[in-house]
Design a protein around this motif. Structure first.
Motif, short mmCIF file in Angstrom:
data_model
loop_
_atom_site.label_atom_id
_atom_site.label_comp_id
_atom_site.label_asym_id
_atom_site.label_seq_id
_atom_site.Cartn_x
_atom_site.Cartn_y
_atom_site.Cartn_z
N ALA A 157 0.84 -1.21 0.00
CA ALA A 157 0.00 0.00 0.00
C ALA A 157 0.87 1.25 0.00
CB ALA A 157 -0.92 -0.02 1.21
N GLY A 158 1.96 1.22 0.78
CA GLY A 158 2.88 2.35 0.76
C GLY A 158 3.51 2.53 -0.61
N GLY A 159 3.87 1.43 -1.26
CA GLY A 159 4.44 1.51 -2.61
C GLY A 159 3.45 2.09 -3.60
N LEU A 160 2.19 1.72 -3.45
CA LEU A 160 1.16 2.27 -4.34
C LEU A 160 1.06 3.78 -4.18
CD1 LEU A 160 -1.20 1.83 -6.33
CD2 LEU A 160 -2.68 1.47 -4.34
N LEU A 161 1.08 4.26 -2.96
CA LEU A 161 0.97 5.69 -2.70
C LEU A 161 2.16 6.45 -3.30
CD1 LEU A 161 -0.44 8.07 -1.35
CD2 LEU A 161 0.81 7.52 0.76
N VAL A 162 3.37 5.92 -3.09
CA VAL A 162 4.57 6.57 -3.61
C VAL A 162 4.54 6.61 -5.14
CG1 VAL A 162 7.07 6.30 -3.90
CG2 VAL A 162 6.03 6.05 -1.63
#
Length: 304
Positions: A131-136
């Motif tokens: 999820a963090g990777g998606l946001l970045v």
């Protein structure tokens, strides 16, 4: 070509004006790449590892884009570099495509082993990191979107970010599947999906870069139409030895020999020909040789 005829004025802004956005995207992706790689090692997730590897090529691709823009901006045209170093941008894009291909092949090979010997992966940690990777990647996507229309090198980084964004979605889906069903094969399946998404974009980027490097005519230009349009300029009796190619992002160039009718005014013909190329084909750099009609044989094709 008259006053203001300059390579740099047309090319420098293609990538350079997006430099700050490239720096921001590179910083965000590099920071998260380290975190994702660490999480992949701790959880044993191949999907996270493949996404981190893809993100590494994102960072490296943007770094090459920045290096190429910097070199092109500083390279003064001299007797040895008559076009400066603008082709560095295209070379960087090609290198980027090769790296992407290597990442895809590595992930596919590793996934084969996971299908025969699946690893247990903590779905909760996998989901949070993905999820963090998606946001970045969403932030990087927004930063690079405008520049992708103007620079092949920025476009290469942009395409990688799109692929990484989709990869993050795939890892999120895999984490949800593992959490709800316990099906551990979801991890290598997601990794393979990421790899297969990388390959088509890789081939497309490589094909575009190679097309520029071999000086093929731009895919969107009809060379026959360029010839016909030049021949229609008042005073032009014949057009031969016509070449159209791309120097770098946003800069199509051309050269041609124009045979003039006896009554033609040289200055007027050149001005009309330049205007036709600019208005109808967006070609702002053209080297036009004019000669009287019937003055010798047309230039023979180059042979070695």
């Amino acid at each position: 070509m008259g006053a203001g005829h300059d390579h740099g004025a047309q090319v420098a802004n293609a990538g350079a004006k997006h430099r700050s956005r490239l720096w921001w995207a590179a910083g965000l992706l590099a920071g998260f790449m380290v975190a994702e790689a660490a999480a992949a090692l701790l959880t044993g997730s191949l999907a996270l590892l493949s996404d981190a590897g893809h993100m590494f090529t994102d960072v490296l691709g943007i770094a090459m884009a920045l290096a190429a823009i910097h070199a092109a901006g500083r390279a003064a045209t001299d007797s040895h570099r008559t076009y400066g170093l603008y082709r560095l941008e295209v070379l960087a894009a090609l290198a980027n495509a090769v790296l992407l291909f290597g990442v895809a092949v590595y992930v596919l090979i590793e996934a084969v082993g996971r299908f025969t010997d699946p690893h247990e992966v903590p779905a909760g940690s996998m989901l949070v990191v993905a999820a963090g990777g998606l946001l970045v990647n969403i932030v990087a996507f927004a930063l690079l979107r405008s520049g992708a229309q103007e620079s092949i090198n920025v476009r290469g980084a942009y395409l990688e970010v799109i692929g990484d964004l989709l990869g993050s979605v795939g890892v999120i889906i895999a984490a949800v599947v593992i959490a709800t069903t316990g099906w551990s094969y979801a991890d290598p399946v997601a990794a393979v999906a990421v790899a297969l998404m990388i390959l088509p974009r890789t081939f497309s980027l490589a094909r575009q870069a190679v097309r520029i490097l071999v000086q093929a005519a731009p895919a969107h230009l009809d060379v026959a139409a360029v010839r016909t349009r030049l021949a229609a300029v008042p005073g032009v009796a014949d057009v031969h030895d016509l070449h159209v190619w791309t120097l770098t992002s946003g800069m199509e160039v051309a050269s041609a020999h124009l045979s003039l009718s006896p009554a033609a005014e040289l200055g007027t013909v050149l001005a009309d020909a330049r205007e036709a190329l600019h208005r109808d084909f967006a070609i702002d750099h053209a080297t036009l040789q004019v000669e009287p009609v019937g003055a010798g044989e047309p230039c023979a094709p180059a042979q070695w």
